[in-house]
Write a protein that holds these residues in place. Structure first.
Motif, PDB file in Angstrom:
ATOM      1  N   ASP A 139      -9.742  -1.518  13.281  1.00 28.00           N
ATOM      2  CA  ASP A 139      -9.650  -0.175  12.699  1.00 28.00           C
ATOM      3  C   ASP A 139      -8.440   0.566  13.260  1.00 28.00           C
ATOM      4  N   ALA A 140      -8.174   0.391  14.555  1.00 29.15           N
ATOM      5  CA  ALA A 140      -6.994   1.013  15.171  1.00 29.15           C
ATOM      6  C   ALA A 140      -5.717   0.481  14.526  1.00 29.15           C
ATOM      7  N   SER A 141      -5.701  -0.831  14.238  1.00 31.96           N
ATOM      8  CA  SER A 141      -4.533  -1.429  13.582  1.00 31.96           C
ATOM      9  C   SER A 141      -4.345  -0.855  12.183  1.00 31.96           C
TER      10      SER A 141
ATOM     11  N   LEU B 184     -10.273   9.226   9.213  1.00 35.68           N
ATOM     12  CA  LEU B 184     -11.652   9.026   8.771  1.00 35.68           C
ATOM     13  C   LEU B 184     -11.751   7.893   7.754  1.00 35.68           C
ATOM     14  N   GLU B 185     -10.829   7.868   6.800  1.00 33.41           N
ATOM     15  CA  GLU B 185     -10.859   6.840   5.761  1.00 33.41           C
ATOM     16  C   GLU B 185     -10.634   5.442   6.325  1.00 33.41           C
ATOM     17  N   ASP B 186      -9.910   5.347   7.452  1.00 32.79           N
ATOM     18  CA  ASP B 186      -9.640   4.042   8.049  1.00 32.79           C
ATOM     19  C   ASP B 186     -10.615   3.701   9.175  1.00 32.79           C
ATOM     20  N   GLY B 187     -11.744   4.406   9.223  1.00 36.91           N
ATOM     21  CA  GLY B 187     -12.808   4.027  10.150  1.00 36.91           C
ATOM     22  C   GLY B 187     -12.743   4.643  11.520  1.00 36.91           C
ATOM     23  N   GLY B 188     -11.933   5.698  11.718  1.00 34.60           N
ATOM     24  CA  GLY B 188     -11.825   6.327  13.022  1.00 34.60           C
ATOM     25  C   GLY B 188     -12.465   7.694  13.075  1.00 34.60           C
ATOM     26  N   THR B 189     -12.716   8.178  14.282  1.00 33.54           N
ATOM     27  CA  THR B 189     -13.208   9.537  14.516  1.00 33.54           C
ATOM     28  C   THR B 189     -12.273  10.213  15.503  1.00 33.54           C
ATOM     29  N   ILE B 190     -11.694  11.350  15.124  1.00 34.35           N
ATOM     30  CA  ILE B 190     -10.794  12.069  16.023  1.00 34.35           C
ATOM     31  C   ILE B 190     -11.619  12.846  17.039  1.00 34.35           C
ATOM     32  N   LEU B 191     -11.469  12.491  18.310  1.00 35.96           N
ATOM     33  CA  LEU B 191     -12.172  13.179  19.380  1.00 35.96           C
ATOM     34  C   LEU B 191     -11.418  14.415  19.835  1.00 35.96           C
TER      35      LEU B 191
ATOM     36  N   MET C 251     -17.007  -3.780  19.441  1.00 36.42           N
ATOM     37  CA  MET C 251     -16.947  -2.983  20.666  1.00 36.42           C
ATOM     38  C   MET C 251     -16.171  -1.687  20.404  1.00 36.42           C
ATOM     39  N   THR C 252     -16.795  -0.556  20.727  1.00 32.89           N
ATOM     40  CA  THR C 252     -16.151   0.738  20.506  1.00 32.89           C
ATOM     41  C   THR C 252     -14.941   0.902  21.424  1.00 32.89           C
ATOM     42  N   SER C 253     -13.837   1.387  20.854  1.00 33.54           N
ATOM     43  CA  SER C 253     -12.606   1.580  21.616  1.00 33.54           C
ATOM     44  C   SER C 253     -12.069   2.990  21.380  1.00 33.54           C
ATOM     45  N   ILE C 254     -11.213   3.421  22.291  1.00 33.92           N
ATOM     46  CA  ILE C 254     -10.494   4.689  22.166  1.00 33.92           C
ATOM     47  C   ILE C 254      -9.009   4.368  22.089  1.00 33.92           C
ATOM     48  N   VAL C 255      -8.340   4.937  21.112  1.00 37.97           N
ATOM     49  CA  VAL C 255      -6.897   4.767  20.997  1.00 37.97           C
ATOM     50  C   VAL C 255      -6.234   6.139  21.096  1.00 37.97           C
ATOM     51  N   ASN C 256      -5.247   6.246  21.963  1.00 39.30           N
ATOM     52  CA  ASN C 256      -4.441   7.459  22.109  1.00 39.30           C
ATOM     53  C   ASN C 256      -3.136   7.240  21.365  1.00 39.30           C
ATOM     54  N   LEU C 257      -2.864   8.061  20.371  1.00 41.77           N
ATOM     55  CA  LEU C 257      -1.683   7.911  19.525  1.00 41.77           C
ATOM     56  C   LEU C 257      -0.815   9.154  19.575  1.00 41.77           C
ATOM     57  N   GLU C 258       0.491   8.952  19.643  1.00 45.68           N
ATOM     58  CA  GLU C 258       1.444  10.044  19.446  1.00 45.68           C
ATOM     59  C   GLU C 258       2.072   9.869  18.069  1.00 45.68           C
TER      60      GLU C 258
ATOM     61  N   ILE D 121      -8.622   8.925  19.379  1.00 44.85           N
ATOM     62  CA  ILE D 121      -9.408   8.454  18.238  1.00 44.85           C
ATOM     63  C   ILE D 121     -10.397   7.386  18.705  1.00 44.85           C
ATOM     64  N   ARG D 122     -11.654   7.516  18.269  1.00 49.68           N
ATOM     65  CA  ARG D 122     -12.652   6.487  18.545  1.00 49.68           C
ATOM     66  C   ARG D 122     -12.772   5.569  17.341  1.00 49.68           C
ATOM     67  N   VAL D 123     -12.746   4.260  17.586  1.00 46.13           N
ATOM     68  CA  VAL D 123     -12.895   3.270  16.520  1.00 46.13           C
ATOM     69  C   VAL D 123     -13.972   2.275  16.922  1.00 46.13           C
ATOM     70  N   GLN D 124     -14.661   1.732  15.924  1.00 41.42           N
ATOM     71  CA  GLN D 124     -15.709   0.746  16.197  1.00 41.42           C
ATOM     72  C   GLN D 124     -15.121  -0.636  16.482  1.00 41.42           C
ATOM     73  N   GLU D 125     -14.009  -0.958  15.849  1.00 42.88           N
ATOM     74  CA  GLU D 125     -13.349  -2.244  16.033  1.00 42.88           C
ATOM     75  C   GLU D 125     -11.859  -2.014  16.266  1.00 42.88           C
TER      76      GLU D 125
END
Length: 224
Positions: A119-121, A92-99, A1-8, A112-116
């Protein structure tokens, strides 16, 4: 499931710390485009002379070049030293896309958009390993109902809310872009570019497409 993670993320290891020390009022937004070298950064919050003095004084910055700009914000291509962490490449290398990516007070905020979720972890752990002090602000699946700010910086969100409140999106419009820019105390060009970046952020986040897919088609038949 695609997720969005907001990171500071702390800017200390990313090359921005010295720049923000020199220009404390600076705000920064990364242009959502792939470039061959460095970052394309919209810089504002200070005069052009102050910003360029800060760029020249920051030791992690090897080169910078002005690409575009107006009276209030300027787009620079900025190249950092090899020792500086490349956030975009790491994600990118860890499977994310910066939106969307922005920085203020020396810290980055990334959407950041991640497929799993794993990937965020992985991204979080990699940032921790590099002592970039990551903090998860929000993590949600893209089918969540409450995601009104998805992919937007605070300034983009505030601009869209102001535009809606003043009737800019009504048909016919209740306020022109010139009138809205005067209300927000920004130039017409700055408002136009801010809205364009906000639209693109919303499209990439809400419709789950890439930046390249979100770029508008060039056609004389298109109108608003």
């Amino acid at each position: 499931m695609t997720s969005i993670v907001n990171l500071e993320i702390s800017g200390d290891g990313t090359g921005l710390a010295e720049l923000f020390e020199t220009v404390p009022s600076l705000t920064c937004e990364a242009e959502a485009a792939i470039v061959s070298n460095g970052y394309d950064l919209w810089l504002s919050g200070a005069s052009k002379a102050e910003i360029e003095a800060g760029l020249a004084a920051a030791s992690p910055i090897e080169e910078y070049a002005l690409i575009n700009g107006n009276d209030e914000e300027w787009l620079y291509n900025v190249e950092f030293s090899p020792e500086t962490t490349d956030l975009f490449e790491l994600v990118l290398e860890d499977g994310g896309t910066i939106l969307d990516a922005s920085a203020v007070d020396g810290s980055w905020v990334l959407n950041i958009r991640v497929q799993e979720r794993s990937d965020a972890s992985s991204i979080y752990d990699e940032l921790e390993d590099r002592e970039l002090e990551p903090t998860i602000i929000r993590l949600y699946e893209t089918n969540d109902g409450n995601r009104s700010e998805a992919g937007l910086t605070e300034r983009q969100y505030d601009t869209l809310v102001a535009a809606a409140n003043h009737g800019y999106f009504e048909i016919p419009r209740e306020v022109s872009m010139q009138e809205l820019s005067e209300e927000l105390d920004v130039s017409h060009q700055a408002l136009s570019e801010r809205l364009r970046r906000a639209y693109r952020s919303l499209v990439t986040s809400e419709l789950d497409v890439t930046t390249e897919e979100a770029e508008p088609a060039t056609s004389s038949t298109l109108s608003d």
